[in-house]
Write a protein that holds these residues in place. Structure first.
Motif, PDB file in Angstrom:
ATOM      1  N   SER A   1       0.832  -1.202   0.000  1.00 51.83           N
ATOM      2  CA  SER A   1       0.000   0.000   0.000  1.00 51.83           C
ATOM      3  C   SER A   1       0.867   1.252   0.000  1.00 51.83           C
ATOM      4  CB  SER A   1      -0.899   0.020   1.233  1.00 51.83           C
ATOM      5  OG  SER A   1      -1.568   1.260   1.334  1.00 51.83           O
ATOM      6  N   ASN A   2       0.431   2.276  -0.737  1.00 55.60           N
ATOM      7  CA  ASN A   2       1.143   3.547  -0.701  1.00 55.60           C
ATOM      8  C   ASN A   2       0.204   4.731  -0.483  1.00 55.60           C
ATOM      9  OD1 ASN A   2      -0.059   3.545  -3.202  1.00 55.60           O
ATOM     10  ND2 ASN A   2       1.800   3.897  -4.371  1.00 55.60           N
ATOM     11  N   ARG A   3      -0.996   4.458  -0.002  1.00 55.34           N
ATOM     12  CA  ARG A   3      -1.946   5.535   0.263  1.00 55.34           C
ATOM     13  C   ARG A   3      -1.546   6.341   1.490  1.00 55.34           C
ATOM     14  NH1 ARG A   3      -8.245   3.591  -0.500  1.00 55.34           N
ATOM     15  NH2 ARG A   3      -8.258   3.687  -2.775  1.00 55.34           N
ATOM     16  N   HIS A   4      -1.897   7.623   1.466  1.00 53.69           N
ATOM     17  CA  HIS A   4      -1.705   8.466   2.641  1.00 53.69           C
ATOM     18  C   HIS A   4      -2.588   7.934   3.775  1.00 53.69           C
ATOM     19  CE1 HIS A   4      -1.025  11.987   5.079  1.00 53.69           C
ATOM     20  NE2 HIS A   4      -2.337  12.135   5.219  1.00 53.69           N
ATOM     21  N   GLY A   5      -2.030   7.853   4.978  1.00 52.86           N
ATOM     22  CA  GLY A   5      -2.797   7.356   6.117  1.00 52.86           C
ATOM     23  C   GLY A   5      -3.053   5.874   6.084  1.00 52.86           C
ATOM     24  N   ARG A   6      -2.270   5.133   5.336  1.00 51.14           N
ATOM     25  CA  ARG A   6      -2.480   3.689   5.156  1.00 51.14           C
ATOM     26  C   ARG A   6      -2.380   2.918   6.464  1.00 51.14           C
ATOM     27  NH1 ARG A   6       3.260   1.626   2.816  1.00 51.14           N
ATOM     28  NH2 ARG A   6       4.544   2.866   4.213  1.00 51.14           N
TER      29      ARG A   6
ATOM     30  N   GLY B   1      -1.395  -0.311   6.342  1.00 51.81           N
ATOM     31  CA  GLY B   1      -0.434  -1.375   6.058  1.00 51.81           C
ATOM     32  C   GLY B   1       0.706  -1.519   7.046  1.00 51.81           C
ATOM     33  N   PRO B   2       1.337  -0.423   7.505  1.00 48.89           N
ATOM     34  CA  PRO B   2       2.451  -0.595   8.437  1.00 48.89           C
ATOM     35  C   PRO B   2       2.076  -1.297   9.735  1.00 48.89           C
ATOM     36  CG  PRO B   2       2.560   1.564   7.427  1.00 48.89           C
ATOM     37  CD  PRO B   2       1.248   0.962   6.997  1.00 48.89           C
ATOM     38  N   VAL B   3       0.834  -1.147  10.182  1.00 49.39           N
ATOM     39  CA  VAL B   3       0.393  -1.841  11.399  1.00 49.39           C
ATOM     40  C   VAL B   3       0.417  -3.352  11.165  1.00 49.39           C
ATOM     41  CG1 VAL B   3      -1.539  -2.214  12.997  1.00 49.39           C
ATOM     42  CG2 VAL B   3      -1.013   0.098  12.171  1.00 49.39           C
ATOM     43  N   VAL B   4      -0.154  -3.785  10.046  1.00 42.37           N
ATOM     44  CA  VAL B   4      -0.177  -5.214   9.724  1.00 42.37           C
ATOM     45  C   VAL B   4       1.243  -5.703   9.434  1.00 42.37           C
ATOM     46  CG1 VAL B   4      -1.202  -6.990   8.255  1.00 42.37           C
ATOM     47  CG2 VAL B   4      -2.508  -4.928   8.798  1.00 42.37           C
ATOM     48  N   ALA B   5       2.046  -4.872   8.762  1.00 37.03           N
ATOM     49  CA  ALA B   5       3.422  -5.256   8.442  1.00 37.03           C
ATOM     50  C   ALA B   5       4.233  -5.498   9.714  1.00 37.03           C
ATOM     51  CB  ALA B   5       4.076  -4.186   7.585  1.00 37.03           C
ATOM     52  N   ASP B   6       4.059  -4.643  10.717  1.00 36.90           N
ATOM     53  CA  ASP B   6       4.796  -4.841  11.977  1.00 36.90           C
ATOM     54  C   ASP B   6       4.411  -6.158  12.642  1.00 36.90           C
ATOM     55  OD1 ASP B   6       6.150  -2.464  11.661  1.00 36.90           O
ATOM     56  OD2 ASP B   6       4.866  -1.328  13.029  1.00 36.90           O
ATOM     57  N   TRP B   7       3.109  -6.454  12.639  1.00 36.98           N
ATOM     58  CA  TRP B   7       2.652  -7.735  13.199  1.00 36.98           C
ATOM     59  C   TRP B   7       3.287  -8.895  12.427  1.00 36.98           C
ATOM     60  CZ3 TRP B   7       0.080 -11.634  10.665  1.00 36.98           C
ATOM     61  CH2 TRP B   7      -0.364 -12.692  11.467  1.00 36.98           C
ATOM     62  N   LEU B   8       3.246  -8.807  11.097  1.00 32.75           N
ATOM     63  CA  LEU B   8       3.780  -9.864  10.250  1.00 32.75           C
ATOM     64  C   LEU B   8       5.282 -10.041  10.453  1.00 32.75           C
ATOM     65  CD1 LEU B   8       3.470 -11.864   7.879  1.00 32.75           C
ATOM     66  CD2 LEU B   8       3.678  -9.900   6.329  1.00 32.75           C
ATOM     67  N   LEU B   9       6.015  -8.947  10.514  1.00 31.88           N
ATOM     68  CA  LEU B   9       7.464  -9.032  10.686  1.00 31.88           C
ATOM     69  C   LEU B   9       7.839  -9.649  12.032  1.00 31.88           C
ATOM     70  CD1 LEU B   9       8.450  -5.667   9.028  1.00 31.88           C
ATOM     71  CD2 LEU B   9       9.262  -7.936   8.319  1.00 31.88           C
ATOM     72  N   ASP B  10       7.053  -9.388  13.060  1.00 27.42           N
ATOM     73  CA  ASP B  10       7.305 -10.040  14.350  1.00 27.42           C
ATOM     74  C   ASP B  10       7.231 -11.553  14.211  1.00 27.42           C
ATOM     75  OD1 ASP B  10       7.721  -7.671  15.692  1.00 27.42           O
ATOM     76  OD2 ASP B  10       5.702  -7.589  16.578  1.00 27.42           O
ATOM     77  N   ARG B  11       6.247 -12.051  13.449  1.00 23.20           N
ATOM     78  CA  ARG B  11       6.108 -13.496  13.258  1.00 23.20           C
ATOM     79  C   ARG B  11       7.252 -14.050  12.422  1.00 23.20           C
ATOM     80  NH1 ARG B  11       3.256 -10.796  15.712  1.00 23.20           N
ATOM     81  NH2 ARG B  11       2.253 -11.894  17.392  1.00 23.20           N
TER      82      ARG B  11
ATOM     83  N   ASP C   1       9.023  -1.624   0.600  1.00 18.69           N
ATOM     84  CA  ASP C   1       7.784  -0.873   0.802  1.00 18.69           C
ATOM     85  C   ASP C   1       7.478  -0.098  -0.466  1.00 18.69           C
ATOM     86  OD1 ASP C   1       5.728   0.835   1.596  1.00 18.69           O
ATOM     87  OD2 ASP C   1       6.569   1.147   3.594  1.00 18.69           O
ATOM     88  N   VAL C   2       6.353  -0.399  -1.087  1.00 17.83           N
ATOM     89  CA  VAL C   2       5.966   0.258  -2.337  1.00 17.83           C
ATOM     90  C   VAL C   2       5.982   1.775  -2.184  1.00 17.83           C
ATOM     91  CG1 VAL C   2       3.992   0.611  -3.892  1.00 17.83           C
ATOM     92  CG2 VAL C   2       4.666  -1.697  -3.242  1.00 17.83           C
ATOM     93  N   ALA C   3       5.620   2.267  -1.009  1.00 19.65           N
ATOM     94  CA  ALA C   3       5.583   3.716  -0.781  1.00 19.65           C
ATOM     95  C   ALA C   3       6.970   4.351  -0.820  1.00 19.65           C
ATOM     96  CB  ALA C   3       4.909   4.022   0.557  1.00 19.65           C
ATOM     97  N   GLU C   4       8.009   3.541  -0.701  1.00 22.96           N
ATOM     98  CA  GLU C   4       9.374   4.067  -0.681  1.00 22.96           C
ATOM     99  C   GLU C   4      10.150   3.739  -1.950  1.00 22.96           C
ATOM    100  OE1 GLU C   4      11.054   2.477   2.886  1.00 22.96           O
ATOM    101  OE2 GLU C   4       9.628   3.533   4.191  1.00 22.96           O
ATOM    102  N   VAL C   5       9.463   3.198  -2.948  1.00 27.28           N
ATOM    103  CA  VAL C   5      10.116   2.847  -4.214  1.00 27.28           C
ATOM    104  C   VAL C   5       9.507   3.728  -5.311  1.00 27.28           C
ATOM    105  CG1 VAL C   5      10.652   1.001  -5.847  1.00 27.28           C
ATOM    106  CG2 VAL C   5      10.429   0.480  -3.412  1.00 27.28           C
ATOM    107  N   PRO C   6      10.180   4.817  -5.680  1.00 26.03           N
ATOM    108  CA  PRO C   6       9.587   5.780  -6.610  1.00 26.03           C
ATOM    109  C   PRO C   6       9.682   5.359  -8.083  1.00 26.03           C
ATOM    110  CG  PRO C   6      11.754   6.542  -5.934  1.00 26.03           C
ATOM    111  CD  PRO C   6      11.492   5.252  -5.188  1.00 26.03           C
ATOM    112  N   LEU C   7       8.943   4.312  -8.434  1.00 26.14           N
ATOM    113  CA  LEU C   7       8.917   3.865  -9.833  1.00 26.14           C
ATOM    114  C   LEU C   7       7.780   4.562 -10.567  1.00 26.14           C
ATOM    115  CD1 LEU C   7       9.503   0.049  -9.335  1.00 26.14           C
ATOM    116  CD2 LEU C   7      11.092   1.678 -10.368  1.00 26.14           C
TER     117      LEU C   7
END
Length: 197
Positions: A19-24, A26-36, A49-55
């Motif tokens: 996700s790259n939307r403002h106010g997304r 995704g980072p909440v779910v990503a943090d949970w996933l990365l912990d696992r 992170d798609v939001a950090e890859v300026p293609l």
């Protein structure tokens, strides 16, 4: 005489935050996933992170695109497996995620892709089913089992913790165990017989 079994090196897995939307959310779910994933001794994660890859969406190899690809492409190529985290936008997955996928081809081939989704009533599962078709075209193998969060905003508390983690934690463990099996199997296959189809 006992023989110590050798523990194979962890698989390099890329977590793609789609996700790259403002106010997304995704980072909440990503943090949970990365912990696992960090807790799984057979996986070593990195994040793209798609939001950090300026293609650019034009698929035009501009200097900006070239710089972004210089960072991302080698990491995707070196990965043994992927976990793609996607929201559902209008019954599909985000354009930015499709753009990242489309800028690459061989980097996905003969590698496993686990899918984690979130959304409203459907939990992002319509996005998952469409991603299966995309990755099949790229000769990647999507795992059958997924993790999805229905009404994701209500499933996590203000600190980003799941309110009822048991079911999702069990689903994540099953999915990541499958990812390890597929990751090792396909890696061995690629090493013995390079995938050139």
């Amino acid at each position: 005489m006992t023989t110590e079994s050798t523990i194979p090196a962890p698989l390099d897995v890329i977590v793609v935050v789609g996700s790259n939307r403002h106010g997304r959310f995704g980072p909440v779910v990503a943090d949970w996933l990365l912990d696992r994933i960090h807790a799984h001794e057979e996986l070593s994660p990195q994040v793209v992170d798609v939001a950090e890859v300026p293609l650019p969406m034009t698929m035009n190899p501009t200097p900006q695109a070239t710089a972004a690809l210089a960072d991302v492409t080698p990491r995707l190529a070196a990965a043994d497996a992927f976990v793609v985290l996607t929201p559902e936008y209008n019954h599909s997955f985000p354009a930015g995620l499709k753009n990242l996928i489309d800028w690459h081809y061989g980097e996905w081939r003969a590698k496993p892709v686990a899918l984690v989704s979130y959304g409203g009533r459907s939990g992002g599962l319509r996005a998952v089913e469409q991603l299966r078709q995309v990755f099949a075209e790229l000769h990647a193998v999507t795992l059958r089992d997924t993790v999805s969060f229905h009404h994701a905003g209500a499933a996590f508390d203000d600190a980003g913790r799941l309110k009822d983690p048991a079911t999702s934690d069990a689903a994540a463990k099953a999915m990541l165990d499958q990812l390890v099996w597929w990751g090792r199997t396909l890696k061995e296959g690629r090493e013995r017989r390079p995938y050139a189809v």
